[in-house]
Design an enzyme around this catalytic site. Structure first.
Site, short mmCIF file in Angstrom:
data_model
loop_
_atom_site.label_atom_id
_atom_site.label_comp_id
_atom_site.label_asym_id
_atom_site.label_seq_id
_atom_site.Cartn_x
_atom_site.Cartn_y
_atom_site.Cartn_z
N ASP A 1 -70.75 -52.39 -85.11
CA ASP A 1 -72.08 -52.47 -84.48
C ASP A 1 -72.09 -53.41 -83.28
O ASP A 1 -72.75 -53.14 -82.28
CB ASP A 1 -73.11 -52.92 -85.51
CG ASP A 1 -73.40 -51.85 -86.55
OD1 ASP A 1 -73.08 -50.67 -86.28
OD2 ASP A 1 -73.92 -52.18 -87.63
N SER B 1 -71.80 -10.16 -85.66
CA SER B 1 -70.77 -10.48 -86.64
C SER B 1 -69.51 -9.68 -86.33
O SER B 1 -69.55 -8.70 -85.59
CB SER B 1 -71.26 -10.18 -88.05
OG SER B 1 -71.64 -8.81 -88.14
N GLU C 1 -57.34 -16.84 -82.78
CA GLU C 1 -58.03 -18.11 -83.02
C GLU C 1 -58.20 -18.32 -84.51
O GLU C 1 -58.38 -17.37 -85.27
CB GLU C 1 -59.42 -18.09 -82.36
CG GLU C 1 -59.38 -17.80 -80.87
CD GLU C 1 -60.74 -17.48 -80.28
OE1 GLU C 1 -60.83 -17.35 -79.05
OE2 GLU C 1 -61.71 -17.35 -81.05
N LYS D 1 -60.19 -18.98 -87.80
CA LYS D 1 -61.57 -18.64 -88.18
C LYS D 1 -62.14 -19.79 -89.00
O LYS D 1 -61.85 -19.93 -90.18
CB LYS D 1 -61.60 -17.34 -88.97
CG LYS D 1 -63.00 -16.84 -89.26
CD LYS D 1 -62.98 -15.51 -89.99
CE LYS D 1 -64.39 -15.01 -90.22
NZ LYS D 1 -65.18 -15.94 -91.06
N ASP E 1 -64.55 -22.13 -91.13
CA ASP E 1 -65.56 -21.87 -92.16
C ASP E 1 -66.72 -22.83 -91.93
O ASP E 1 -66.83 -23.88 -92.56
CB ASP E 1 -64.95 -22.07 -93.55
CG ASP E 1 -65.85 -21.50 -94.64
OD1 ASP E 1 -66.78 -20.74 -94.31
OD2 ASP E 1 -65.62 -21.81 -95.82
N ARG F 1 -77.16 -19.18 -85.14
CA ARG F 1 -76.95 -17.73 -85.10
C ARG F 1 -78.17 -16.97 -85.59
O ARG F 1 -78.55 -15.95 -85.05
CB ARG F 1 -75.72 -17.35 -85.94
CG ARG F 1 -75.41 -15.87 -85.90
CD ARG F 1 -74.19 -15.53 -86.77
NE ARG F 1 -73.87 -14.13 -86.65
CZ ARG F 1 -74.47 -13.16 -87.35
NH1 ARG F 1 -75.40 -13.47 -88.22
NH2 ARG F 1 -74.13 -11.91 -87.20
N GLU G 1 -68.42 -23.22 -83.42
CA GLU G 1 -68.61 -23.36 -84.86
C GLU G 1 -68.75 -24.84 -85.20
O GLU G 1 -67.91 -25.67 -84.83
CB GLU G 1 -67.40 -22.78 -85.60
CG GLU G 1 -67.65 -22.49 -87.04
CD GLU G 1 -68.21 -21.09 -87.27
OE1 GLU G 1 -68.43 -20.74 -88.43
OE2 GLU G 1 -68.42 -20.36 -86.27
N TYR H 1 -65.54 -21.79 -78.49
CA TYR H 1 -64.51 -20.75 -78.34
C TYR H 1 -64.92 -19.50 -77.57
O TYR H 1 -64.12 -18.58 -77.47
CB TYR H 1 -63.99 -20.31 -79.72
CG TYR H 1 -65.06 -19.98 -80.74
CD1 TYR H 1 -65.93 -18.91 -80.56
CD2 TYR H 1 -65.20 -20.74 -81.90
CE1 TYR H 1 -66.89 -18.59 -81.50
CE2 TYR H 1 -66.17 -20.43 -82.84
CZ TYR H 1 -67.01 -19.36 -82.64
OH TYR H 1 -67.97 -19.05 -83.56
N LYS I 1 -59.10 -11.77 -92.80
CA LYS I 1 -59.46 -12.75 -93.83
C LYS I 1 -58.27 -12.99 -94.76
O LYS I 1 -57.64 -12.04 -95.23
CB LYS I 1 -60.66 -12.25 -94.65
CG LYS I 1 -61.90 -11.94 -93.83
CD LYS I 1 -62.50 -13.18 -93.20
CE LYS I 1 -63.24 -14.03 -94.19
NZ LYS I 1 -64.50 -13.43 -94.65
N CYS J 1 -82.40 5.75 -115.09
CA CYS J 1 -82.78 4.48 -114.45
C CYS J 1 -83.10 3.43 -115.52
O CYS J 1 -83.91 3.69 -116.41
CB CYS J 1 -83.99 4.69 -113.54
SG CYS J 1 -84.61 3.16 -112.81
N CYS K 1 -87.18 2.73 -115.08
CA CYS K 1 -88.26 3.71 -115.30
C CYS K 1 -87.82 4.92 -116.13
O CYS K 1 -88.64 5.76 -116.49
CB CYS K 1 -88.83 4.18 -113.97
SG CYS K 1 -87.69 5.20 -112.99
N CYS L 1 -82.06 6.14 -108.16
CA CYS L 1 -83.24 6.56 -108.91
C CYS L 1 -84.17 7.25 -107.92
O CYS L 1 -84.63 6.61 -106.96
CB CYS L 1 -83.93 5.36 -109.55
SG CYS L 1 -85.55 5.78 -110.25
N CYS M 1 -91.19 3.70 -109.65
CA CYS M 1 -90.20 2.77 -110.20
C CYS M 1 -90.52 1.37 -109.67
O CYS M 1 -90.44 1.14 -108.45
CB CYS M 1 -88.80 3.21 -109.79
SG CYS M 1 -87.47 2.23 -110.51
#
Length: 671
Positions: free
Chosen positions: A37, A82, A112, A114, A116, A135, A172, A224, A313, A407, A410, A425, A431
């Site tokens: 400080d 996306s 590049e 990716k 998270d 986003r 990011e 990026y 991925k 279903c 219903c 259904c 329903c």
């Protein structure tokens, strides 16, 4: 004297930034809080006296601003789309093949990491940080400028450079592992709820309303991707722009690589699949982008993602647990989705109790039995999924899982359309989850955004019999006395809700169309249909082929739209909504006509032009009576071709004998 002061400021800045990095990123305290400080105060005093020597990334600049009462929603100038995902080498090579079919074999890729984290778009004007927006839904997001200013790696003022007067840079926001662990430990000691992973912590932090609190948390940011008007005149490629923004003062990940072939890309992926565990932050894959900007333009976009980029991925983490039972959920479109209820198991930092099974085909493929021991993975999806069975642990005599024929809500007999894996259904008007789901969808933020109404309110009104169809929302004002009798629903709440309902009538046609909940019609498709057909009457009278001809629509969506608009109950419902005052036509923007020399002619623009952007050429064509189309067909009169036009378009145009003209020949046509 001035040189000595400048050197002192620079030395203090470097020293304090290093202390910050060691403490926040590496959880390594090299100096006491008091001494830190004191040095910070010394730097603040020097910068105040000699502002010309202040570094844009000085630690004194990352302290936060005024409290934000409510985040403003800001529309993105360039949508934050996306990326399509792939999980194996063959899908990646299929992507490469699709790219080469359009732009030819001379292709470079930028690889590049990716990250998270949380996507962010930051606008700079004249080298100064002007605005930062999340986003959001890709079309619009929350303005979090004051919070982003606290991030030490985001410059407030750029270094000297040849940057545009106004530009956006995408990136990011993330949190390093060590910092996450330290802060989570502090929260646990304070009796506060801990975060499941660094991404959630970063996302939660950027949405705090007090920037001073944000400044206390160690966020970081990699940038990026650059957007600017006439960007192609500044740089020919993504790689060139990355080198430039580094020189302007932005933090770009050092591990980005320019690759000349898909083999190089695959080697890069394999290396980081192992090496990622040595990084101080989380990554979950690799992003691969076509390098050349002109080729990116030529490849274009689908409704949801760019065709010039893809995300690989890494293989997800896996855990083993026991299947307790399967329950079935009915969605607003009538789709019946099986959900696996599991013995709780820890997976990727979170406790998993439920997993997706998608449809009957998946249950059959897995050969799932009651009480099976299953393998669960957490891949790109938020909800984990069952990926396999440990048959060695199967209980003897256990029965295979049988998909229901009726279903679960219903009792209606389920149907399965040809070519689809999902059971539906068909009882959409009787329903409960379908009725409630459609109503909740209609009032949602991306649709009609009706303030004062929430999902719980919809359920309550349904139980009371006040709501059965969307049009019933616009008759609630006739039930005020009945509403006043409800618990926790005072006069002010009722007024706010009725005001929100009235305000929703101003929503544009595309929002109404999306809000109707037509199967397969999402936000982007609704917008394309509204822009193409202009009003609901034109859309209703169109046949399936005409609807399918709209860009990115196709046969399946066209059939769904056609069937919906030719259902008698839906016709009656739309008439009621028209009477209520909702917009079923777009507000036409008047094009100022400069002439009529292109009347009745259709045009498609492709490639890059030295003197015009594509948008400028399109505006020029329309202002002289011409019409823009999105694909090459026999109805096309002229293909306006620039440099680096894709070979597939050229081949198709030549095959159909469509005249191919330059931008200069277009000007001659106009004259």
């Amino acid at each position: 004297m001035s040189t000595a002061i400048q050197e002192k400021i620079e030395a203090l800045t470097r020293e304090l930034n290093e202390y910050n990095y060691q403490y926040y990123v590496l959880a390594n305290s090299l100096i006491s809080d008091y001494d830190f400080d004191q040095k910070l105060k010394e730097l603040e005093a020097l910068e105040a006296q000699y502002p010309a020597y202040r570094d844009p990334n000085s630690p004194t600049q990352k302290v936060g601003g005024d409290i934000t009462q409510k985040f403003t929603t800001v529309k993105h100038r360039w949508p934050m789309m996306s990326l399509g995902n792939t999980y194996n080498e063959q899908e990646l090579r299929d992507f490469d093949e699709r790219v080469r079919k359009v732009v030819g074999d001379q292709v470079e890729y930028v690889c590049e990491l990716k990250f998270d984290g949380l996507s962010i778009s930051i606008t700079y004007e004249n080298g100064l940080l002007k605005q930062a927006v999340t986003r959001g839904d890709g079309t619009q997001g929350d303005e979090v400028t004051n919070n982003v200013r606290t991030i030490r790696s985001v410059p407030h003022r750029l270094k000297q450079g040849q940057y545009p007067d106004v530009f956006e840079i995408r990136g990011e926001i993330f949190m390093h592992r060590k910092a996450f662990e330290r802060l989570n430990q502090q929260r646990e000691e304070n009796g506060e709820q801990v975060y499941a992973n660094p991404r959630n912590f970063a996302s939660g932090t950027i949405k705090l309303q007090d920037p001073k609190e944000v400044a206390k948390r160690p966020l970081d940011c990699f940038l990026y991707f650059l957007y600017a008007d006439n960007r192609n005149k500044l740089f020919e490629s993504h790689w060139d722009s990355l080198q430039a923004v580094k020189n302007w003062g932005f933090q770009v990940c050092e591990h980005t690589k320019l690759c000349q072939s898909m083999d190089e890309v695959w080697n890069f992926i394999n290396y980081w699949d192992e090496a990622r565990h040595k990084l101080s932050y989380e990554i979950d894959g690799i992003v691969i982008k076509v390098n050349d900007y002109a080729q990116q333009e030529e490849l274009g976009f689908t409704a949801k993602s760019p065709r010039w980029a893809i995300s690989y991925k890494f293989k997800a983490e896996r855990a083993e647990t026991v299947l307790k039972k399967i329950t079935y959920q009915v969605g607003r479109t009538g789709a019946v989705t099986p959900v696996a209820n599991l013995e709780p198991v820890l997976l990727a930092g979170t406790t998993v109790k439920r997993a997706s099974l998608h449809n009957a085909n998946e249950i059959a493929r897995l050969d799932l039995h009651e009480g099976d021991t299953v393998y669960v993975e957490k891949g790109g999806e938020i909800i984990p999924k069952i990926v396999g069975i440990n048959t060695e642990k199967r209980v003897q005599g256990s029965s295979p899982i049988s998909y229901p024929t009726t279903c679960p809500e219903c009792g209606e007999i389920l149907v399965r359309q040809e070519g689809e894996a999902v059971h539906y259904c068909p009882n959409e008007d009787g329903c409960k989850p379908q009725i409630v789901g459609k109503l909740q969808h209609f009032i949602g933020r991306k649709m009609m955004d009706i303030q004062g109404m929430g999902d719980e309110t919809i359920v309550t009104f349904y139980k009371l019999g006040l709501l059965r169809k969307i049009s019933d929302i616009y008759t609630l004002k006739e039930h005020i006395e009945e509403l006043k009798q409800l618990e926790r629903f005072g006069e002010k709440s009722i007024d706010n809700m009725l005001k929100g309902i009235e305000q929703s009538k101003a929503k544009p046609f595309e929002k109404v169309l999306f809000g109707l909940g037509i199967r397969h019609v999402g936000e982007t498709i609704a917008k394309k249909l509204a822009q193409h057909f202009k009003n609901i009457d034109n859309l209703t009278t169109a046949n399936i082929e005409e609807i399918a001809a709209v860009q990115d629509i196709g046969g399946r969506i066209a059939e769904s739209v056609f069937d919906y608009l030719h259902n008698n109950e839906h016709i009656v419902e739309i008439e009621k909504l028209k009477t209520a005052g909702l917009n079923f036509a777009i507000e036409e923007i008047e094009v100022v006509m400069a002439g009529d020399s292109l009347n009745g002619k259709t045009f498609l623009i492709s490639g890059v032009f030295a003197d015009f952007s594509r948008e400028e050429l399109a505006q020029l064509i329309e202002s002289h009576g011409g019409k823009m189309v999105s694909s090459i067909s026999t109805k096309l009169n002229y293909l306006v071709a620039g440099d680096k036009m894709g070979p597939s378009k050229l081949t198709k145009a030549e095959k159909l004998n469509i005249p191919i003209i330059s931008d200069q020949e277009l000007l001659q046509l106009i004259q």
